[in-house]
Design an enzyme around this catalytic site. Sequence first.
Site, PDB file in Angstrom:
ATOM      1  CE  LYS A 240      -3.995  -1.473   0.239  1.00 36.72           C
ATOM      2  NZ  LYS A 240      -5.248  -1.525   1.131  1.00 36.72           N
TER       3      LYS A 240
ATOM      4  NE  ARG B   8      -7.967  -8.848  -1.991  1.00 40.40           N
ATOM      5  CZ  ARG B   8      -6.816  -7.448  -2.995  1.00 40.40           C
ATOM      6  NH1 ARG B   8      -6.192  -6.915  -1.803  1.00 40.40           N
ATOM      7  NH2 ARG B   8      -7.329  -6.866  -3.652  1.00 40.40           N
TER       8      ARG B   8
END
Length: 370
Positions: free
Chosen positions: A305, A340
């Site tokens: 991210k 995830r």
Amino acid sequence: MPDQIYLRPIGTTLSPQSEEGDCIRLAGGMAYAHRFAAILRRDGEVVERWRFTPATVDDVLGQLPDALGAEAEAQWANLRMAHPPIAMGARTVRLDQPQIMGILNVTPDSFSDGGKFLDRPEEGRAHAAAMLEAGAAIVDIGGESTRPGAPAVWEGDELERVIPAVEYCAAMGAAISVDTRRPAVMDAALHAGAHMINDVSALRHDPRSLELVAARACPVVLMHAPGAGDDLHADADYECIMLDVFDWLRERRDAAIGAGVARERIVLDPGIGFGKSVGENLALINALPLFHALGQPLLLGGSRKRMIGALSNEVPAHERLGGSLALAIAGMNAGVQLLRVHDVFETVQARNIWRGLRDAALTDFSDVPA
């Protein structure tokens, strides 16, 4: 706004004997918590905070007003709840240890690996097989980028991307999640062999989604995102990020249950990176144990991210493995059940070492001479 109470674990420990038994097994997993804070919120402001341990919990909860006391008791029970496995076709995914969800993007524009597997089924198939061989419990297939500024995808295009990937993963016997917010894609994917819906809009994008998920009786991930329309990152305005996200997820959990979705099929995701600053993301990750008080399994999606780049001299997405593993381990330490990730092999290896350390901590060698 009525007064609200929140029970936040603020101290973890490696084993029960480290605290002479004065701890709980967090959400039935491999993380233990021994210190907690009861946080009282009034009109959006935290007005009081009590610290306690399992040995003193009754003293703290007993002094709360009846309405708050009942909610606090429910949250205390939720923190100790052991979740049953998730049924995914012929497979079951146990939730008594962290499990890895591997990402398969079949998009042209995802922030990390967009275009790599689009229109290349042989490469997508090989990638899915490699993730399963490396130890992924679930393959999560997505046909729409949800990065900031990404254009909306036409439903027909999303179907053309997702369904072939579902079919070749189903042929491998994989447990399959589909990352979509469109009921037509959900329905077609479930018919093609998918088992779980992972909706970044928490079933808000289309009102038909709630009814569909309830009717199909499938597991569903409800993720926090502030935006109500196509832009999931819009309208971010928080008074206290961890408590605001907690309240939001509770509302979506209750909306799903009210629509007929069985509670045991609901997974919650705090939505790292969706309409949140770097500081807000960090605060959420530090507060992850709090979300067990909602009584649902948790999913953490921090892999590659933007926050990792922001803390690492703006390294590109494909150079964020170290940061991704750091976030995954933070999730494991917080008792998160599903991680995830893009880098399955490395994350499974990190999980296995983490699990070995946790297992070893259950045997107390403090009295053994060096």
